[in-house]
Design an enzyme around this catalytic site. Structure first.
Site, PDB file in Angstrom:
ATOM      1  N   HIS A 388     -60.681 -27.857  -5.490  1.00 16.70           N
ATOM      2  CA  HIS A 388     -60.651 -26.843  -6.544  1.00 16.70           C
ATOM      3  C   HIS A 388     -60.196 -27.495  -7.855  1.00 16.70           C
ATOM      4  O   HIS A 388     -59.150 -28.138  -7.910  1.00 16.70           O
ATOM      5  CB  HIS A 388     -59.741 -25.678  -6.170  1.00 16.70           C
ATOM      6  CG  HIS A 388     -59.887 -24.559  -7.144  1.00 16.70           C
ATOM      7  ND1 HIS A 388     -60.864 -23.596  -7.019  1.00 16.70           N
ATOM      8  CD2 HIS A 388     -59.247 -24.297  -8.304  1.00 16.70           C
ATOM      9  CE1 HIS A 388     -60.797 -22.785  -8.061  1.00 16.70           C
ATOM     10  NE2 HIS A 388     -59.829 -23.182  -8.855  1.00 16.70           N
ATOM     11  N   ALA A 389     -60.998 -27.313  -8.897  1.00 16.48           N
ATOM     12  CA  ALA A 389     -60.759 -28.029 -10.154  1.00 16.48           C
ATOM     13  C   ALA A 389     -59.395 -27.675 -10.750  1.00 16.48           C
ATOM     14  O   ALA A 389     -58.984 -26.509 -10.727  1.00 16.48           O
ATOM     15  CB  ALA A 389     -61.852 -27.679 -11.154  1.00 16.48           C
ATOM     16  N   HIS A 418     -64.169 -26.272 -19.200  1.00  9.24           N
ATOM     17  CA  HIS A 418     -63.000 -25.404 -18.978  1.00  9.24           C
ATOM     18  C   HIS A 418     -61.738 -26.255 -18.792  1.00  9.24           C
ATOM     19  O   HIS A 418     -60.706 -26.008 -19.428  1.00  9.24           O
ATOM     20  CB  HIS A 418     -63.249 -24.539 -17.728  1.00  9.24           C
ATOM     21  CG  HIS A 418     -62.066 -23.750 -17.283  1.00  9.24           C
ATOM     22  ND1 HIS A 418     -61.855 -22.446 -17.654  1.00  9.24           N
ATOM     23  CD2 HIS A 418     -60.987 -24.083 -16.506  1.00  9.24           C
ATOM     24  CE1 HIS A 418     -60.714 -22.010 -17.134  1.00  9.24           C
ATOM     25  NE2 HIS A 418     -60.174 -22.989 -16.416  1.00  9.24           N
ATOM     26  N   GLU A 419     -61.828 -27.233 -17.911  1.00 10.23           N
ATOM     27  CA  GLU A 419     -60.644 -28.050 -17.612  1.00 10.23           C
ATOM     28  C   GLU A 419     -60.176 -28.818 -18.846  1.00 10.23           C
ATOM     29  O   GLU A 419     -58.975 -28.965 -19.085  1.00 10.23           O
ATOM     30  CB  GLU A 419     -60.933 -29.021 -16.459  1.00 10.23           C
ATOM     31  CG  GLU A 419     -61.190 -28.343 -15.115  1.00 10.23           C
ATOM     32  CD  GLU A 419     -60.106 -27.369 -14.703  1.00 10.23           C
ATOM     33  OE1 GLU A 419     -58.943 -27.576 -15.056  1.00 10.23           O
ATOM     34  OE2 GLU A 419     -60.441 -26.370 -14.035  1.00 10.23           O
ATOM     35  N   HIS A 422     -57.790 -26.950 -20.975  1.00 10.88           N
ATOM     36  CA  HIS A 422     -56.377 -27.056 -20.567  1.00 10.88           C
ATOM     37  C   HIS A 422     -55.775 -28.359 -21.101  1.00 10.88           C
ATOM     38  O   HIS A 422     -54.664 -28.382 -21.619  1.00 10.88           O
ATOM     39  CB  HIS A 422     -56.267 -27.085 -19.041  1.00 10.88           C
ATOM     40  CG  HIS A 422     -56.567 -25.773 -18.369  1.00 10.88           C
ATOM     41  ND1 HIS A 422     -55.922 -24.614 -18.681  1.00 10.88           N
ATOM     42  CD2 HIS A 422     -57.438 -25.447 -17.372  1.00 10.88           C
ATOM     43  CE1 HIS A 422     -56.372 -23.626 -17.912  1.00 10.88           C
ATOM     44  NE2 HIS A 422     -57.296 -24.108 -17.108  1.00 10.88           N
ATOM     45  N   GLU A 446     -56.287 -20.271 -20.026  1.00 10.06           N
ATOM     46  CA  GLU A 446     -57.588 -20.220 -19.337  1.00 10.06           C
ATOM     47  C   GLU A 446     -58.754 -20.020 -20.304  1.00 10.06           C
ATOM     48  O   GLU A 446     -59.908 -20.298 -19.958  1.00 10.06           O
ATOM     49  CB  GLU A 446     -57.573 -19.098 -18.289  1.00 10.06           C
ATOM     50  CG  GLU A 446     -56.573 -19.304 -17.162  1.00 10.06           C
ATOM     51  CD  GLU A 446     -56.734 -20.638 -16.446  1.00 10.06           C
ATOM     52  OE1 GLU A 446     -57.852 -21.185 -16.428  1.00 10.06           O
ATOM     53  OE2 GLU A 446     -55.722 -21.140 -15.926  1.00 10.06           O
ATOM     54  N   HIS A 547     -56.755 -19.464  -5.047  1.00  9.55           N
ATOM     55  CA  HIS A 547     -55.555 -19.054  -5.775  1.00  9.55           C
ATOM     56  C   HIS A 547     -54.560 -18.267  -4.920  1.00  9.55           C
ATOM     57  O   HIS A 547     -53.411 -18.116  -5.319  1.00  9.55           O
ATOM     58  CB  HIS A 547     -55.962 -18.251  -7.006  1.00  9.55           C
ATOM     59  CG  HIS A 547     -56.861 -19.039  -7.928  1.00  9.55           C
ATOM     60  ND1 HIS A 547     -58.159 -19.366  -7.586  1.00  9.55           N
ATOM     61  CD2 HIS A 547     -56.645 -19.584  -9.139  1.00  9.55           C
ATOM     62  CE1 HIS A 547     -58.703 -20.076  -8.563  1.00  9.55           C
ATOM     63  NE2 HIS A 547     -57.810 -20.224  -9.515  1.00  9.55           N
ATOM     64  N   TYR A 557     -57.112 -14.967 -15.579  1.00 10.78           N
ATOM     65  CA  TYR A 557     -58.557 -15.222 -15.737  1.00 10.78           C
ATOM     66  C   TYR A 557     -59.278 -13.980 -16.249  1.00 10.78           C
ATOM     67  O   TYR A 557     -60.240 -14.068 -16.991  1.00 10.78           O
ATOM     68  CB  TYR A 557     -59.182 -15.685 -14.419  1.00 10.78           C
ATOM     69  CG  TYR A 557     -58.577 -16.954 -13.891  1.00 10.78           C
ATOM     70  CD1 TYR A 557     -58.851 -18.189 -14.477  1.00 10.78           C
ATOM     71  CD2 TYR A 557     -57.709 -16.930 -12.812  1.00 10.78           C
ATOM     72  CE1 TYR A 557     -58.282 -19.358 -13.993  1.00 10.78           C
ATOM     73  CE2 TYR A 557     -57.134 -18.095 -12.318  1.00 10.78           C
ATOM     74  CZ  TYR A 557     -57.430 -19.306 -12.913  1.00 10.78           C
ATOM     75  OH  TYR A 557     -56.856 -20.460 -12.430  1.00 10.78           O
TER      76      TYR A 557
HETATM   77  O1  X8Z Z   1     -59.612 -21.761 -11.055  1.00 10.72           O
HETATM   78  C1  X8Z Z   1     -60.309 -21.852 -12.050  1.00 10.72           C
HETATM   79  C2  X8Z Z   1     -60.383 -23.169 -12.791  1.00 10.72           C
HETATM   80  C3  X8Z Z   1     -59.116 -23.896 -12.758  1.00 10.72           C
HETATM   81  S1  X8Z Z   1     -57.887 -23.126 -13.705  1.00 10.72           S
HETATM   82  C4  X8Z Z   1     -61.443 -24.027 -12.171  1.00 10.72           C
HETATM   83  N1  X8Z Z   1     -61.055 -20.818 -12.454  1.00 10.72           N
HETATM   84  C5  X8Z Z   1     -61.080 -19.563 -11.735  1.00 10.72           C
HETATM   85  C6  X8Z Z   1     -61.728 -19.720 -10.374  1.00 10.72           C
HETATM   86  O2  X8Z Z   1     -62.396 -20.726 -10.142  1.00 10.72           O
HETATM   87  O3  X8Z Z   1     -61.585 -18.835  -9.545  1.00 10.72           O
HETATM   88  C7  X8Z Z   1     -61.909 -20.786 -13.638  1.00 10.72           C
HETATM   89  C8  X8Z Z   1     -62.564 -19.448 -13.620  1.00 10.72           C
HETATM   90  C9  X8Z Z   1     -61.878 -18.624 -12.592  1.00 10.72           C
HETATM   91 ZN    ZN Z   2     -58.270 -23.010 -15.716  1.00 14.43          ZN
END
Ligand code: X8Z
Ligand code: ZN
Length: 653
Positions: A388-389, A418-419, A422, A446, A547, A557
């Site tokens: 997960h990024a 996106h990354e 941050h 975010e 998450h 988000y």
């Molecule tokens: O978790 C993330 C990022 C890292 S902060 C990749 N996001 C959420 C997800 O993947 O569920 C970005 C959008 C929503």
């Molecule tokens: Zn993020």
């Protein structure tokens, strides 16, 4: 996330040793690894200054341990990460206890804010009891490791094949075979079954921690970080959802019609007119972009096939690597393998360079060499990692990294943008005192990179060679809007429902024996999504979303998906752009970059409303920019859906 100071403890112990001939027994507060005691007579300003020093040290230690445990999942790294987390949370509890001395005192606004932020530094409030605290960190690390190592295995003995999250996601993204998608979706959701017990205990423990800190429960603590009351934040999120819900309902209706067309009415929807969870191109139905083949309004109008360009980049890189002489002593198979890995890394880095270029075009710096050396760009083959990024500020002094398992597709490309949002935020606020090194609120963090993603218009994509020359037409516009809506609008209810579930778990309104029932009720209510097969309490479907085991609050988000349109509009204005919002790209605009950088450098040093005002002129979160942006699509969807019975029944009999 950040942690403690050994420095002060050492200084105190050292002076004791010098003044006494016989070494005093070490007081418990000076035990190795224990938090330093607060000096007698310390003022609030001195306290904050000390926390800033201690925080810098302990956060570097915690980050290193966590980086290792996320990039080398094994029992050793897990143990060390849990230990580092234990030390950090113990330190944090000590600061919070020490801060009580200043309650009721007249403090400068800056010191008062710093103390408020210290109390909210973690999303994992830990009980004071060391045994319970240790148990909490062990559970947290174990859940994250279980998620990272999660695989769905079929067959037995020699014939066992296992697929990880990347492979299963690919099935949903690419296969249109109903059963193959169902199998992949169900398969991934087996990985979280063992987490259920851990999560029940986890919720208990964080609630204990939150209560000891004076919050009603951990959810209330999560809602406290927004410069407004927890109740106001909950009401704000409802208000914003009400603003965008009609748009989502239109998109839902359109998607359902297309799924019906592809799979037939009996399979394209489930009872109540809801969308089948396994058919939305994504394990959690949070981004429908992979359904472009089914949902593209006007096939061929405006060429937006970023995936092909990235695949070509990957193929070209592979040819280049294969053409290199390679190791003469290696077998053909070994040389091919080495070339493939080198090409994958080169492609991932080239995609990252592409994202960096946008930020640099705004006048921001290139990323430091250490970023390129220390980041994880592709999935290692010799070990489990959390794919997960994520973006990491290791030391508040330039050691920034991203951790991803990049594949050459559009979704991953936008995730890189996106990354880097941050990362550029981190770098911009590194000049602030450590306790102010954070987002104005977490939704801001975010939204930074996603604001840039909105500026990735067809014209921008063409200018950097990611799509072919663009034609101007109404059809091309609708296609471009749909491409964005499948990523952004589909996300909105998902962004909301995850924490509706966790808030309920933490406040006790969702009980462990109804975890899954409540999860699917919320999925139904907000997203209009339902599983095609029964999901009883033997499953723990919430845990199949990173998450939840990773304990990252999610409302951020949802807020980000509103804020990013506000930021985008502000930066378009700053760039001098005049025209419809949805066509604006501020790529290359130094004026927009200056405005953005000014905001980023403020970090968490002032209430977000002030930061927001400086950037946008307004002080409220507001979804009208979302609606302005998608106005053409919303009009088009209404026409398309005319005559269909839109909406869904979330509790069909
Ligand atoms: O978790 C993330 C990022 C890292 S902060 C990749 N996001 C959420 C997800 O993947 O569920 C970005 C959008 C929503
Ligand atoms: Zn993020």
């Amino acid at each position: 996330m950040k942690p403690r100071i050994a420095l002060l403890a050492l200084a105190i112990a050292g002076s004791l040793a010098i003044t006494a001939c016989k070494r005093e027994p070490t007081p418990p507060s000076a035990a190795p690894g224990a938090p330093a005691a607060a000096p007698a007579g310390e003022t609030a300003d001195e306290f904050v200054a000390r926390v800033n020093i201690e925080f810098r040290t302990i956060s570097a230690e915690l980050n290193s341990a966590q980086w290792l445990s996320s990039t080398y999942i094994n029992s050793d790294s897990e143990m060390l990460a849990a230990k580092a987390n234990e030390r950090w949370l113990t330190q944090l509890n000590a600061w919070i206890a020490q801060a009580k001395r200043f309650e009721g005192q007249q403090l400068s606004p800056e010191t008062a804010r710093a103390i408020k932020l210290i109390k909210l530094m973690t999303a994992m409030p830990a009980p004071k009891d060391p045994k319970l605290l240790q148990e909490l960190t062990q559970i947290a690390t174990r859940m994250e490791g279980t998620y990272g190592a999660g695989k769905y295995c079929t067959g037995s003995g020699e014939a066992t094949t296992c697929r990880d999250i990347g492979q299963l996601s690919e099935v949903l993204a690419k296969s249109r075979d109903y059963d193959a998608q169902l199998d992949a979706w169900q398969g991934w959701h087996t990985i979280s079954q063992p987490m259920r017990k851990d999560y029940i205990r986890f919720a208990d423990l964080v609630n204990t921690g939150a209560k000891e800190m004076g919050f009603a429960d951990a959810g209330e603590m999560w809602r406290s970080g927004y410069d407004m009351s927890p109740a106001e934040l909950a009401a704000e999120s409802d208000r914003l959802w009400d603003q965008v819900k009609p748009l989502y309902e239109q998109l839902h209706c359109y998607a359902r019609g297309k799924l019906d067309g592809r799979y037939g009415k009996d399979k394209g929807q489930v009872a109540g007119g809801m969308l089948p969870a396994h058919l939305m191109g994504n394990l959690w139905q949070q981004d429908w972009g992979n359904l472009w083949d089914l949902l593209q309004p006007y096939p061929g109008a405006g060429s937006l096939d970023v995936n092909s360009a990235l695949q070509k980049l990957a193929d070209d890189n592979l040819s280049k690597e294969l053409d290199k002489p390679g190791d003469r002593n290696a077998s053909e198979a070994e040389r091919t393998f080495t070339a493939q890995r080198a090409a994958e890394l080169a492609t991932a880095k080239a995609m990252t360079v592409r994202a960096q270029d946008f930020y640099v075009s705004l006048g921001m710096p290139k990323l430091p060499d250490s970023y390129w050396e220390k980041s994880q760009f592709i999935k290692p083959l010799d070990r489990d990692v959390v794919c997960h990024a994520s973006a990491w500020d290791m030391n508040m002094a330039g050691d920034v990294r991203t951790k991803m398992c990049i594949k050459p597709n559009e979704e991953e490309l936008t995730t890189i943008y996106h990354e880097l949002g941050h990362i550029y935020y981190d770098l911009a606020y590194n000049t602030q005192p450590p306790v102010f090194q954070g987002g104005a609120h977490d939704g801001f963090h975010e939204a930074i990179g996603d604001t840039i993603v909105l500026a990735m218009t067809p014209t921008y994509l063409q200018s950097v060679g990611l799509v072919d020359a663009q034609q101007q037409s109404q059809e091309a516009l609708v296609n471009a809007q749909m491409r964005m809506a499948l990523a952004k609008v589909s996300f909105l209810p998902f962004g909301l429902m995850i924490d509706r579930w966790r808030w309920g778990v933490f406040d006790g309104s969702i009980k462990p024996d109804a975890y899954n029932k409540a999860w699917w009720e919320l999925k139904a209510k907000y997203q209009g999504v339902a599983p095609a097969t029964a999901r009883g309490e033997e499953y723990f479907d919430a845990g199949a979303k990173y998450h939840v085991p990773g304990n990252t609050p999610y409302t951020r988000y949802f807020l980000s998906h509103v804020l990013q349109f506000q930021f985008y509009k502000a930066l378009c204005d700053a760039s001098g752009y005049k025209g419809p919002l949805y066509e604006c790209s501020f790529y290359g605009s130094k004026a927009a970059g200056e405005k953005y950088s000014a905001m980023l450098s403020k970090g968490a040093s002032q209430p977000w409303q002030k930061t927001m005002k400086e950037l946008t002129g307004g002080e409220k979160m507001d979804a009208s920019a979302v609606l302005e942006y998608f106005a053409p699509l919303q009009g088009w969807l209404k026409q398309q859906n005319a005559g269909s019975a839109c909406g869904w029944v979330s509790n069909p009999a």
